[in-house]
Design a protein around this motif. Sequence first.
Motif, PDB file in Angstrom:
ATOM      1  N   THR A  75     -12.582  -2.566   0.116  1.00  5.83           N
ATOM      2  CA  THR A  75     -11.213  -2.069  -0.524  1.00  5.83           C
ATOM      3  C   THR A  75     -12.592  -1.009  -1.341  1.00  5.83           C
ATOM      4  N   TRP A 121       0.794  -1.008  -0.371  1.00  9.78           N
ATOM      5  CA  TRP A 121       0.096  -0.003   0.213  1.00  9.78           C
ATOM      6  C   TRP A 121       0.971   1.269  -0.025  1.00  9.78           C
ATOM      7  N   GLU A 129      -5.250   5.138   0.571  1.00  8.52           N
ATOM      8  CA  GLU A 129      -3.800   4.737   0.316  1.00  8.52           C
ATOM      9  C   GLU A 129      -4.261   3.378  -1.060  1.00  8.52           C
ATOM     10  N   PHE A 130      -3.391   3.143  -1.642  1.00 10.54           N
ATOM     11  CA  PHE A 130      -4.167   2.655  -3.225  1.00 10.54           C
ATOM     12  C   PHE A 130      -2.508   1.676  -3.004  1.00 10.54           C
ATOM     13  N   PRO A 162      -8.095  -0.422   7.694  1.00  7.38           N
ATOM     14  CA  PRO A 162      -7.911  -0.891   6.448  1.00  7.38           C
ATOM     15  C   PRO A 162      -8.476  -2.470   6.682  1.00  7.38           C
ATOM     16  N   GLU A 184      -6.063  -0.746  -5.602  1.00 10.21           N
ATOM     17  CA  GLU A 184      -7.101  -0.924  -4.561  1.00 10.21           C
ATOM     18  C   GLU A 184      -6.864  -0.008  -4.406  1.00 10.21           C
ATOM     19  N   VAL A 185      -8.072   0.524  -3.619  1.00 15.07           N
ATOM     20  CA  VAL A 185      -7.817   1.806  -2.744  1.00 15.07           C
ATOM     21  C   VAL A 185      -8.606   1.843  -1.320  1.00 15.07           C
ATOM     22  N   ARG A 186      -8.322   2.202  -0.365  1.00 13.95           N
ATOM     23  CA  ARG A 186      -8.673   2.602   0.562  1.00 13.95           C
ATOM     24  C   ARG A 186      -8.392   3.484   1.492  1.00 13.95           C
ATOM     25  N   ASN A 187      -9.038   3.664   3.104  1.00 11.62           N
ATOM     26  CA  ASN A 187      -9.197   4.184   4.141  1.00 11.62           C
ATOM     27  C   ASN A 187      -7.304   3.852   4.617  1.00 11.62           C
ATOM     28  N   SER A 188      -7.209   4.289   5.284  1.00 11.07           N
ATOM     29  CA  SER A 188      -5.771   3.462   5.947  1.00 11.07           C
ATOM     30  C   SER A 188      -6.051   3.110   7.735  1.00 11.07           C
TER      31      SER A 188
END
Length: 66
Positions: A44, A10, A24-25, A40, A33-37
């Motif tokens: 995603t 990430w 984060e990606f 986690p 993929e993208v997510r809220n760090s």
Amino acid sequence: MTVPETEDGWFKSSFSANTDNCVEFRRTPDGVEVRNSKRPDAGTVAYTDSEWKAFIAGAKNGEFDI
């Protein structure tokens, strides 16, 4: 500026370093993929390479400015 990669691949946005907006990606075989760090495990969002490139081009062009 190079953003450091985490152990699991990430990359965290340098613009979210000191805020609650932690994005984060990571690259996947099929795209990104993208997510809220900060959350986690919440899941995603996956994008194909062409979807991600279209989004980045739009962001660079100011199409998503608030």
